[in-house]
Enzyme design. Structure first.
Site, mmCIF file in Angstrom:
data_model
loop_
_atom_site.group_PDB
_atom_site.id
_atom_site.type_symbol
_atom_site.label_atom_id
_atom_site.label_comp_id
_atom_site.label_asym_id
_atom_site.label_seq_id
_atom_site.Cartn_x
_atom_site.Cartn_y
_atom_site.Cartn_z
ATOM 1 N N ASP A 201 96.674 -53.652 21.257
ATOM 2 C CA ASP A 201 97.044 -54.484 22.396
ATOM 3 C C ASP A 201 96.286 -54.035 23.653
ATOM 4 O O ASP A 201 96.162 -52.828 23.909
ATOM 5 C CB ASP A 201 98.562 -54.332 22.617
ATOM 6 N N GLU A 265 92.392 -56.213 20.950
ATOM 7 C CA GLU A 265 92.656 -57.363 21.798
ATOM 8 C C GLU A 265 91.855 -57.136 23.081
ATOM 9 O O GLU A 265 92.345 -56.548 24.048
ATOM 10 C CB GLU A 265 94.143 -57.508 22.123
HETATM 11 C C1 NOJ Z 1 99.009 -58.939 24.729
HETATM 12 C C2 NOJ Z 1 99.995 -59.442 23.726
HETATM 13 O O1 NOJ Z 1 99.315 -60.215 22.772
HETATM 14 C C3 NOJ Z 1 101.017 -60.229 24.496
HETATM 15 O O2 NOJ Z 1 101.858 -60.958 23.642
HETATM 16 C C4 NOJ Z 1 101.778 -59.255 25.354
HETATM 17 O O3 NOJ Z 1 102.711 -59.961 26.146
HETATM 18 C C5 NOJ Z 1 100.832 -58.485 26.280
HETATM 19 N N1 NOJ Z 1 99.666 -58.019 25.599
HETATM 20 C C6 NOJ Z 1 101.515 -57.283 26.856
HETATM 21 O O4 NOJ Z 1 101.721 -56.336 25.847
#
Ligand code: NOJ
Length: 530
Positions: A201, A265
Site C-alpha cells: 500500500d 501501489e
Molecule cells: C490505498 C488503498 O488502496 C486504499 O483503499 C486505502 O484507503 C489507502 N491506500 C490508505 O491505506
C-alpha cells in the site's frame, strides 16, 4: 518459465475478501469462502490471487488501518485459515499474495497508543510529530489524500501527528531504523508461512521530507487532479529516500526460494515517476500503472500511455496492468459505460499487453458499480463526501455467483455488508453455461494467453492503424486490434486469422485484405495461421 518468475507471465486476480464469498452467514466474505471458490479460480485459469488486507483492523478505512500485522481479522478467520488457504491454493497451482500497509497504522495499534502517551515514550519517534506553529496553526500545509489537513493535534502532548490519510491512520516515521527493522519482521512472518508476495500500500509515499517543508500550492498549469487537491504533494509523498526502503524490502524478498514478489501501489499519475520504482531491478518487481487506469478510453490516449511505459520501464522491470480495483470505479462503468462491447475491448487490452494483468474480482463477469444509498455506505470517503465525489463502496459490493437472493455470496435472507446489486443481470452460474458470455470470453482470453508464448512474453510493437483504432503486435506472430470508435474500420497491417474476437462468432475467421472491425470490436489474430 522458471518457477520463480511466475509473476511475469501469470495472471493475478484481485480478491476483495469482504465481498468474495461468505462461508458462515454473517454477510461478510471470509477466508473459508475464498477457499471454497478456489476451484472457480482454477477453472478461470489465474496464477495468483491478491487479497486486500486480512489483518486485524478497527476498519476506520476498511482494513487499511492495521492494528496487528501478524494476526487475522476474526471476521475473516485466523492464521490456520490462512495456512489452509495457502495449502489449497498451492494444490491448484495458485499463489497467494497479501496486502501490507507500511505507510501508516491504526491509531489503536499498541505502538501509537504508547507513542501518544508522552513526549518521551518508547514509540514516540516511530511516528511523525511536530509542534503547531506559534499561532496554533498546523506545522505545515500538507493535505491528507482524504481531504483536510494531514495533521491532527494530540492534546495530551500538545504536538500534532501526521496522517496522509485519516486521523485514525497515523503515518509511521520511516527515518527511524526501528520502524524499518519491525517491518522486515512482518514480511518474514508472512513469507515464512508461504505467502508468495505482497501488494504494498502507498509504496511510493512512505518516507516524508525530513524538514517537513510546505508543499507548493497548485497553479492553473497543474493537471486537474493536482488542482482539485490544491497542492503538489512533493514533500509528503514520493521522496527520493523511499528507494532505500524498497531496496531493503527487495533484499528481504530475495532471501526466499522462490523469491517473494513486491507489487507496489505506486499511485503516481505519470509514467516517468512510476518507472523509477523498479530501480535497477532491485526495488519493486511490479509497479502499478495508474496513468493507464486514469487514461480516457480512447485509442490514442491508451496507446500513448503504453508506448511511454514501454519506453520508460527499465529492461530489468516488467509492466503490470489493471483496469479496475477497490479504489476506482469498475471498468464496466468507468470505461464501458455499461456497454458490453466496450467492456470486452478493455478486457482484451488488459490481457494482451506485455506485462502482468491484474483482474479485479467481478470484472470476469462484467459487474458494474452498484448504485448505493447513503445508509448503505461503509467507506469513510463515501460517508464524508456524500453525495459527491462518489466513495469507493460501489466497486466493492459482493460478487455475483448466482441469481438467487444473496447472489450465492451469502445465505438467502442474510443482509450482506454492502448490497449485492442486481445479481440476476450478471452472475457466474449463468455465464459459465453460456459460451458467448463475458466470463467465457475472459477465460478464453486467459487460456489463449497461456498457449501463446508471444502473448506471455513477446515484445510489444504498436502497428499503424486508422484513427480510433489501437493495434499492436506481440512477439513474432500475434497481433491485436481494438476499434474504439463508433465507425467500422479496416486495419491493413493485420492479416492471418482471428484467434479470439470480442465478437465470438468471428473466432477462427480468416483475415483477407486487412482486419475489418465493427464499432467497438477487437480481436487477437495470428499471422502464423495464414
Ligand atoms: C490505498 C488503498 O488502496 C486504499 O483503499 C486505502 O484507503 C489507502 N491506500 C490508505 O491505506
Amino acid at each position: 518459465m522458471p518457477s520463480d518468475e511466475w509473476w511475469r507471465e501469470g495472471v493475478i486476480y484481485q480478491v476483495y475478501p469482504r465481498s468474495f464469498q461468505d462461508s458462515n452467514g454473517d454477510g461478510i466474505g471470509d477466508l473459508q469462502g475464498i477457499i471454497s471458490r478456489l476451484d472457480y479460480l482454477e477453472w478461470l485459469g489465474v496464477d495468483a490471487i491478491w487479497l486486500n488486507p486480512i489483518t486485524v483492523s478497527p476498519d476506520a478505512d476498511v482494513g487499511y488501518d492495521v492494528a496487528d500485522y501478524c494476526a487475522v481479522q476474526p471476521v475473516f478467520g485466523d492464521l490456520s485459515t490462512v495456512d489452509a488457504l495457502i495449502a489449497e491454493a498451492t494444490a491448484r497451482d495458485i499463489k497467494v499474495v497479501l496486502d501490507v500497509v507500511p505507510n501508516h497504522r491504526s491509531d489503536r495499534h499498541p505502538w501509537f497508543i504508547d507513542a501518544r502517551s508522552s513526549l518521551s515514550s518508547l514509540h514516540r519517534d516511530w511516528y511523525v510529530w511536530a509542534d503547531p506553529k506559534p499561532d496554533g496553526s498546523r506545522p505545515n500545509n500538507w493535505l491528507s489524500a482524504f481531504g483536510g489537513p494531514a495533521w491532527t493535534l494530540d492534546p495530551r502532548t500538545g504536538q500534532c501527528y501526521l496522517h496522509n490519510f485519516l486521523p485514525e491512520q497515523p503515518d509511521l516515521n520511516w527515518w527511524n531504523p526501528a520502524v524499518r527493522d519491525a517491518f522486515d519482521d512482518i514480511y518474514r512472518f508472512w513469507f515464512d508461512r508461504g505467502v508468495a508476495g505482497f501488494r504494498i500500500d502507498v509504496a511510493h509515499g512512505i518516507v516524508k521530507d525530513r524538514e517537513l517543508r510546505d508543499n507548493p500550492v497548485a497553479t492553473k498549469d497543474d493537471p486537474a487532479w493536482v488542482r482539485a487537491h490544491g497542492q503538489r504533494s512533493v514533500y509528503n509523498v514520493e521522496r527520493p529516500e523511499v528507494h532505500d526502503v524498497l531496496r531493503r524490502w527487495r533484499a528481504v524478498a530475495n532471501t526466499y526460494d522462490p523469491p517473494r514478489i513486491l507489487l507496489g501501489e505506486t499511485y503516481v499519475r505519470d509514467v516517468r515517476s512510476m518507472g523509477r520504482f523498479y530501480g535497477q531491478g532491485d526495488e519493486l518487481h511490479l509497479a502499478f500503472n495508474f496513468t493507464y487506469v486514469h487514461a480516457p478510453f480512447e485509442a490514442a490516449a491508451l496507446a500513448r500511455v503504453v508506448a511511454e511505459s514501454e519506453e520508460i520501464i527499465p529492461a530489468v522491470g516488467w509492466p503490470v496492468w489493471t483496469v479496475s480495483n477497490h479504489d476506482v470505479s469498475r471498468v464496466m462503468s468507468r470505461w464501458a459505460g455499461g456497454d458490453e462491447r466496450k467492456l470486452r475491448c478493455a478486457l482484451l487490452s488488459l490481457l494482451r499487453l506485455r506485462g502482468t494483468p491484474v483482474l479485479y474480482y467481478g470484472d470476469d463477469i462484467g459487474m458494474a458499480d452498484t448504485r448505493l444509498r447513503k445508509a448503505d455506505l461503509q467507506d469513510p470517503l463515501g460517508k464524508r463526501f456524500w453525495p459527491a465525489p462518489r466513495g469507493r463502496d460501489p466497486e466493492r459490493t459482493p460478487m455475483h455467483w448466482g441469481s438467487e437472493p444473496g447472489g450465492g455470496f451469502t445465505n438467502v435472507g442474510v443482509r450482506p455488508w454492502l448490497p449485492t446489486g442486481d445479481v440476476a443481470a450478471r452472475n457466474v452460474a449463468d455465464q459459465r453455461r453460456d459460451p458467448s458470455s463475458t466470463l467465457r470470453f475472459v477465460r478464453d482470453l486467459i487460456a489463449v494467453r497461456r498457449q501463446r508464448t508471444d502473448l506471455r512474453s513477446g515484445a510489444y510493437q504498436q502497428l499503424p492503424s486508422p484513427a480510433g483504432v489501437w493495434a499492436w503486435q506481440r512477439g513474432a506472430d500475434t497481433t491485436i486490434a481494438l476499434n474504439l470508435s463508433d465507425e467500422p474500420v479496416r486495419v491493413p497491417a493485420i492479416g492471418g486469422a482471428i484467434v479470439i474476437s470480442t465478437n465470438r462468432s468471428r473466432d477462427g475467421e480468416r483475415v483477407e485484405g486487412g482486419l475489418a472491425l465493427g464499432p467497438w470490436e477487437g480481436a487477437t489474430c495470428s499471422s502464423a495461421s495464414t
